[in-house]
Design a protein around this motif. Sequence first.
Motif, PDB file in Angstrom:
ATOM      1  N   MET A   1       0.827  -1.152  -0.178  1.00  0.00           N
ATOM      2  CA  MET A   1      -0.021  -0.031   0.022  1.00  0.00           C
ATOM      3  C   MET A   1       0.992   1.295  -0.003  1.00  0.00           C
ATOM      4  N   SER A   2       1.593   1.246  -0.976  1.00  0.00           N
ATOM      5  CA  SER A   2       2.541   2.430  -1.021  1.00  0.00           C
ATOM      6  C   SER A   2       1.934   3.719  -1.242  1.00  0.00           C
ATOM      7  N   GLU A   3       0.774   3.732  -1.879  1.00  0.00           N
ATOM      8  CA  GLU A   3       0.163   5.119  -2.136  1.00  0.00           C
ATOM      9  C   GLU A   3      -1.025   5.552  -1.039  1.00  0.00           C
ATOM     10  N   VAL A   4      -0.931   4.804   0.074  1.00  0.00           N
ATOM     11  CA  VAL A   4      -1.951   5.009   1.249  1.00  0.00           C
ATOM     12  C   VAL A   4      -2.256   6.395   1.592  1.00  0.00           C
ATOM     13  N   GLU A   5      -0.891   7.128   1.641  1.00  0.00           N
ATOM     14  CA  GLU A   5      -1.029   8.407   2.161  1.00  0.00           C
ATOM     15  C   GLU A   5      -1.765   9.563   0.939  1.00  0.00           C
ATOM     16  N   ASN A   6      -1.768   9.165  -0.148  1.00  0.00           N
ATOM     17  CA  ASN A   6      -2.295   9.723  -1.200  1.00  0.00           C
ATOM     18  C   ASN A   6      -3.994   9.269  -1.598  1.00  0.00           C
ATOM     19  N   ALA A   7      -3.974   8.159  -0.899  1.00  0.00           N
ATOM     20  CA  ALA A   7      -5.353   7.568  -1.434  1.00  0.00           C
ATOM     21  C   ALA A   7      -6.500   7.626  -0.544  1.00  0.00           C
ATOM     22  N   VAL A   8      -6.443   8.565   0.398  1.00  0.00           N
ATOM     23  CA  VAL A   8      -7.912   9.135   1.219  1.00  0.00           C
ATOM     24  C   VAL A   8      -8.522   9.779   0.263  1.00  0.00           C
ATOM     25  N   PRO A   9      -9.919   9.407  -0.083  1.00  0.00           N
ATOM     26  CA  PRO A   9     -10.856   9.929  -1.177  1.00  0.00           C
ATOM     27  C   PRO A   9     -11.330  11.258  -0.775  1.00  0.00           C
ATOM     28  N   GLN A  10     -11.588  11.859  -1.895  1.00  0.00           N
ATOM     29  CA  GLN A  10     -12.280  13.377  -1.481  1.00  0.00           C
ATOM     30  C   GLN A  10     -13.504  13.311  -0.832  1.00  0.00           C
ATOM     31  N   ARG A  11     -13.818  14.211  -0.024  1.00  0.00           N
ATOM     32  CA  ARG A  11     -14.978  14.253   0.685  1.00  0.00           C
ATOM     33  C   ARG A  11     -16.200  14.946   0.072  1.00  0.00           C
ATOM     34  N   ARG A  12     -17.298  14.528  -0.147  1.00  0.00           N
ATOM     35  CA  ARG A  12     -18.397  15.098  -0.690  1.00  0.00           C
ATOM     36  C   ARG A  12     -19.555  15.538   0.244  1.00  0.00           C
ATOM     37  N   ALA A  23     -22.039   6.305   8.064  1.00  0.00           N
ATOM     38  CA  ALA A  23     -22.196   4.958   8.613  1.00  0.00           C
ATOM     39  C   ALA A  23     -20.989   3.995   8.491  1.00  0.00           C
ATOM     40  N   VAL A  24     -20.269   4.066   7.405  1.00  0.00           N
ATOM     41  CA  VAL A  24     -19.353   3.241   7.286  1.00  0.00           C
ATOM     42  C   VAL A  24     -18.084   3.874   8.323  1.00  0.00           C
ATOM     43  N   HIS A  25     -17.937   4.749   8.468  1.00  0.00           N
ATOM     44  CA  HIS A  25     -16.932   5.397   9.607  1.00  0.00           C
ATOM     45  C   HIS A  25     -17.234   4.646  10.785  1.00  0.00           C
ATOM     46  N   ILE A  67      -9.871   2.431   6.532  1.00  0.00           N
ATOM     47  CA  ILE A  67      -9.166   2.465   8.105  1.00  0.00           C
ATOM     48  C   ILE A  67      -8.874   3.709   8.226  1.00  0.00           C
ATOM     49  N   LEU A  68      -7.634   3.999   7.359  1.00  0.00           N
ATOM     50  CA  LEU A  68      -7.075   5.495   7.418  1.00  0.00           C
ATOM     51  C   LEU A  68      -8.097   6.693   7.424  1.00  0.00           C
ATOM     52  N   ASP A  69      -8.998   6.379   6.553  1.00  0.00           N
ATOM     53  CA  ASP A  69      -9.945   7.702   6.258  1.00  0.00           C
ATOM     54  C   ASP A  69     -10.834   7.854   7.645  1.00  0.00           C
ATOM     55  N   ALA A  70     -11.355   6.704   8.028  1.00  0.00           N
ATOM     56  CA  ALA A  70     -11.937   6.754   9.367  1.00  0.00           C
ATOM     57  C   ALA A  70     -11.322   7.463  10.559  1.00  0.00           C
ATOM     58  N   LEU A  71     -10.142   7.233  10.877  1.00  0.00           N
ATOM     59  CA  LEU A  71      -9.187   7.314  11.847  1.00  0.00           C
ATOM     60  C   LEU A  71      -8.992   8.682  11.879  1.00  0.00           C
ATOM     61  N   LEU A  72      -8.570   9.139  10.703  1.00  0.00           N
ATOM     62  CA  LEU A  72      -8.343  10.747  10.530  1.00  0.00           C
ATOM     63  C   LEU A  72      -9.547  11.247  10.819  1.00  0.00           C
TER      64      LEU A  72
END
Length: 208
Positions: A1-12, A23-25, A67-72
């Motif tokens: 997962m080398s691109e994890v830091e750039n993979a967090v999706p944009q928030r709408r 709900a997912v978070h 996981i990263l998106d939810a924790l952040l």
Amino acid sequence: MSEVENAVPQRRPGGRASRVREAVHRAVLDIVAEHGVDKVGIPEVSRRAGVRDSSIYRRWGTRENLILDALLAASERALPLPDTGTLRGDLTAFGAALIDLLDSPLGHGLFRALAFVTDSEEITEARKAFWTTRYRLTTRMISDAIERGELPPDTDARIAIELLIAPIHFRNLLTGDRPDAEFVDHLVTHVIRALRPGDDGRAEDGRA
């Protein structure tokens, strides 16, 4: 997962997408709090959130990104950056907020999950990305203090933040001693004294 830091999706903002993300978070955070970060799986998240796993994969790609998106997102809500106008005020407010978060069920689960060693390379990378992002956000307190003339221009912002948060996490994770307001005040005094040699750590700003 080398691109994890750039993979967090944009928030709408707003609408169904926002409700799905929430709900997912929530499902992710509940699993982390109950069983630890290693036990987070998209099928279980899908079941708890009432969202198709295909939708989760389409939006987040991997469970590590999820996981990263939810924790952040959780840490940003629970630990908003203070803006009191002084270094001492900012550090004191942030330290107090961190203590309150660590004392909550959410914070207890999140930070203990992040602290424990795992054999999963993907989770290790996600954890590293989480802390990298958190440091980038919180060091703004230090850069603002530098701009106000409260700290020397060559102040290491990350070290400054670590001086504040490390004793708090140490007490929470290892000794079990809950820090109080007096502890935070004492800690901030020593942090400022370390960042401004010769200062007693109690001045409201760093100007002569």
